[in-house]
Design a protein around this motif. Sequence first.
Motif, PDB file in Angstrom:
ATOM      1  N   LEU A 120     -13.145   7.225  12.959  1.00 39.06           N
ATOM      2  CA  LEU A 120     -14.400   6.706  12.495  1.00 39.06           C
ATOM      3  C   LEU A 120     -14.947   5.425  11.825  1.00 39.06           C
ATOM      4  O   LEU A 120     -15.976   5.180  11.667  1.00 39.06           O
ATOM      5  N   LYS A 121     -13.792   4.543  11.795  1.00 37.78           N
ATOM      6  CA  LYS A 121     -14.230   3.299  10.924  1.00 37.78           C
ATOM      7  C   LYS A 121     -15.039   2.515  11.554  1.00 37.78           C
ATOM      8  O   LYS A 121     -15.469   1.623  10.673  1.00 37.78           O
ATOM      9  N   ASP A 122     -15.173   2.602  12.903  1.00 37.40           N
ATOM     10  CA  ASP A 122     -16.255   1.486  13.634  1.00 37.40           C
ATOM     11  C   ASP A 122     -17.548   2.171  13.578  1.00 37.40           C
ATOM     12  O   ASP A 122     -18.421   1.445  14.369  1.00 37.40           O
TER      13      ASP A 122
ATOM     14  N   PHE B  32      -3.535   4.185   1.206  1.00 33.62           N
ATOM     15  CA  PHE B  32      -3.707   3.348   2.340  1.00 33.62           C
ATOM     16  C   PHE B  32      -2.922   1.975   2.427  1.00 33.62           C
ATOM     17  O   PHE B  32      -2.338   1.648   3.166  1.00 33.62           O
ATOM     18  N   LYS B  33      -3.363   1.398   1.321  1.00 27.27           N
ATOM     19  CA  LYS B  33      -2.834  -0.066   0.838  1.00 27.27           C
ATOM     20  C   LYS B  33      -1.349  -0.149   0.857  1.00 27.27           C
ATOM     21  O   LYS B  33      -0.730  -0.922   1.153  1.00 27.27           O
ATOM     22  N   LYS B  34      -0.866   0.934  -0.146  1.00 30.69           N
ATOM     23  CA  LYS B  34       0.441   0.896  -0.327  1.00 30.69           C
ATOM     24  C   LYS B  34       1.274   1.079   0.953  1.00 30.69           C
ATOM     25  O   LYS B  34       2.450   0.502   1.224  1.00 30.69           O
ATOM     26  N   GLN B  35       0.771   1.941   2.007  1.00 34.42           N
ATOM     27  CA  GLN B  35       1.548   2.199   3.061  1.00 34.42           C
ATOM     28  C   GLN B  35       1.158   1.027   4.327  1.00 34.42           C
ATOM     29  O   GLN B  35       1.984   0.918   5.252  1.00 34.42           O
ATOM     30  N   LYS B  36       0.491   0.282   3.775  1.00 38.29           N
ATOM     31  CA  LYS B  36      -0.222  -0.811   4.628  1.00 38.29           C
ATOM     32  C   LYS B  36      -0.705  -0.397   6.053  1.00 38.29           C
ATOM     33  O   LYS B  36      -0.201  -0.819   7.166  1.00 38.29           O
ATOM     34  N   TRP B  37      -1.705   0.642   5.819  1.00 36.54           N
ATOM     35  CA  TRP B  37      -2.221   1.328   7.016  1.00 36.54           C
ATOM     36  C   TRP B  37      -3.691   0.727   7.184  1.00 36.54           C
ATOM     37  O   TRP B  37      -3.779   0.360   8.371  1.00 36.54           O
ATOM     38  N   PHE B  38      -4.248   0.898   6.147  1.00 39.43           N
ATOM     39  CA  PHE B  38      -5.802   0.385   6.139  1.00 39.43           C
ATOM     40  C   PHE B  38      -5.985  -0.130   4.787  1.00 39.43           C
ATOM     41  O   PHE B  38      -5.553   0.094   3.767  1.00 39.43           O
ATOM     42  N   ASP B  39      -7.052  -1.277   4.761  1.00 40.38           N
ATOM     43  CA  ASP B  39      -7.746  -1.585   3.348  1.00 40.38           C
ATOM     44  C   ASP B  39      -9.027  -1.617   3.946  1.00 40.38           C
ATOM     45  O   ASP B  39      -9.344  -1.325   5.038  1.00 40.38           O
ATOM     46  N   PHE B  40      -9.986  -1.959   3.067  1.00 40.57           N
ATOM     47  CA  PHE B  40     -11.714  -1.894   3.121  1.00 40.57           C
ATOM     48  C   PHE B  40     -12.156  -3.084   2.470  1.00 40.57           C
ATOM     49  O   PHE B  40     -11.715  -3.435   1.306  1.00 40.57           O
TER      50      PHE B  40
ATOM     51  N   LYS C  57     -21.505  -0.023   2.287  1.00 43.85           N
ATOM     52  CA  LYS C  57     -20.674   1.086   3.103  1.00 43.85           C
ATOM     53  C   LYS C  57     -19.282   0.543   3.003  1.00 43.85           C
ATOM     54  O   LYS C  57     -18.984  -0.928   3.034  1.00 43.85           O
ATOM     55  N   PRO C  58     -18.209   1.171   2.806  1.00 45.60           N
ATOM     56  CA  PRO C  58     -16.847   0.662   2.978  1.00 45.60           C
ATOM     57  C   PRO C  58     -16.321   0.309   4.562  1.00 45.60           C
ATOM     58  O   PRO C  58     -16.871   1.387   5.370  1.00 45.60           O
ATOM     59  N   GLN C  59     -15.920  -0.712   4.922  1.00 46.10           N
ATOM     60  CA  GLN C  59     -15.560  -1.043   6.092  1.00 46.10           C
ATOM     61  C   GLN C  59     -14.089  -1.080   6.130  1.00 46.10           C
ATOM     62  O   GLN C  59     -13.521  -2.051   5.640  1.00 46.10           O
ATOM     63  N   TYR C  60     -13.466  -0.271   6.775  1.00 40.82           N
ATOM     64  CA  TYR C  60     -12.069  -0.146   6.888  1.00 40.82           C
ATOM     65  C   TYR C  60     -11.462  -1.076   7.940  1.00 40.82           C
ATOM     66  O   TYR C  60     -12.123  -1.180   8.892  1.00 40.82           O
TER      67      TYR C  60
ATOM     68  N   GLU D 214      -7.682  -2.444   9.924  1.00 43.28           N
ATOM     69  CA  GLU D 214      -6.224  -2.089  10.035  1.00 43.28           C
ATOM     70  C   GLU D 214      -5.203  -2.978   9.280  1.00 43.28           C
ATOM     71  O   GLU D 214      -5.622  -4.499   9.356  1.00 43.28           O
ATOM     72  N   LEU D 215      -4.303  -2.651   8.609  1.00 39.90           N
ATOM     73  CA  LEU D 215      -3.228  -3.503   8.135  1.00 39.90           C
ATOM     74  C   LEU D 215      -1.893  -3.505   9.057  1.00 39.90           C
ATOM     75  O   LEU D 215      -2.069  -2.712  10.135  1.00 39.90           O
ATOM     76  N   GLU D 216      -1.010  -4.245   8.890  1.00 37.01           N
ATOM     77  CA  GLU D 216       0.344  -4.402   9.682  1.00 37.01           C
ATOM     78  C   GLU D 216       0.866  -3.166  10.010  1.00 37.01           C
ATOM     79  O   GLU D 216       1.601  -2.963  11.217  1.00 37.01           O
ATOM     80  N   LYS D 217       0.877  -2.144   9.295  1.00 34.37           N
ATOM     81  CA  LYS D 217       1.593  -0.792   9.737  1.00 34.37           C
ATOM     82  C   LYS D 217       0.547   0.320  10.008  1.00 34.37           C
ATOM     83  O   LYS D 217       0.987   1.323   9.818  1.00 34.37           O
ATOM     84  N   SER D 218      -0.593  -0.095  10.468  1.00 32.75           N
ATOM     85  CA  SER D 218      -1.604   0.993  10.733  1.00 32.75           C
ATOM     86  C   SER D 218      -0.986   2.021  11.756  1.00 32.75           C
ATOM     87  O   SER D 218      -1.650   3.239  11.774  1.00 32.75           O
ATOM     88  N   ASP D 219      -0.344   1.436  12.661  1.00 34.75           N
ATOM     89  CA  ASP D 219       0.096   2.449  13.832  1.00 34.75           C
ATOM     90  C   ASP D 219       1.494   3.746  13.304  1.00 34.75           C
ATOM     91  O   ASP D 219       1.683   4.567  13.955  1.00 34.75           O
ATOM     92  N   LYS D 220       1.985   3.074  12.235  1.00 30.94           N
ATOM     93  CA  LYS D 220       2.883   3.968  11.777  1.00 30.94           C
ATOM     94  C   LYS D 220       2.673   5.563  11.175  1.00 30.94           C
ATOM     95  O   LYS D 220       3.300   6.361  11.269  1.00 30.94           O
ATOM     96  N   TYR D 221       1.177   5.725  10.908  1.00 26.84           N
ATOM     97  CA  TYR D 221       0.954   6.941  10.218  1.00 26.84           C
ATOM     98  C   TYR D 221       0.634   7.941  11.314  1.00 26.84           C
ATOM     99  O   TYR D 221       1.072   9.130  11.328  1.00 26.84           O
TER     100      TYR D 221
END
Length: 238
Positions: free
Chosen positions: A66-68, A117-125, A135-138, A140-147
């Motif tokens: 839903l981020k977009d 999210f930031k700790k896992q390097k999945w998302f930031d906003f 509104k927060p706009q999320y 992807e970070l470098e490990k976003s696919d890992k989740y």
Amino acid sequence: MKSTNKKFTLHDFEKGLMLAGYLSPKNTSEVEERNILEEHDKANAKVKKEIYFKRAVLAAEIVNELKDEITFGRVKFQKMVYLCENVAHMKLSVDRYKKFAAGPFDSKFMHSINSEFKKQKWFDFEIIKDGNFSKPQYFELEKSDKYKEYYFRYFSEHDESIQRVIYLFRKEKTRFAELIATLFFCWKEIVDEKEIFSFELICEKFYTWAEEKKKFTKEEISRGISWMEIKQLTPRSI
């Protein structure tokens, strides 16, 4: 009538202090009791950590999907987590949700999830502002696919229900998400307490939730209930 209450002795008090770590064990028996308690506490802490991580993975899936969307903000995010957990009967959040002005809310989880999210390097906003709107706009970070690896491990049997909730609310505004999440909570309360469902009862629960709920009319509540029944999104139909 003779009282059956057991008296609390000095020994009981000292034992409590010992188990809490304020006094040293005096004998082998107390050492064993202390060790058992410590193992129990460690096991509980491990379970809580695992549940938190599972919920973080679910939240990551919701953000990813839903981020977009222009309608996806902080409050809607909260309601999506609540509805996904409850519609899919995950039992990950027993008694965690409290009655806040904008609907059911798990304060501790939602105030820590972005850090996770930031700790896992999945998302930031970042906060996007447009006049009085923000509104927060999320992103992807470098490990976003890992989740995703964890998501399918934990939620493969719930994925259909999760994706259905996401689909139903994808384009809906925050106001509608708040209405439905609050109605779901009130309805579930009626079911859990084995009360007889009626429009009057759910309105009573809805309007006594918080003063802010008066912004919704009875017509909106009625339409919300009808929508939930048509979509089979009620506590008694899922």
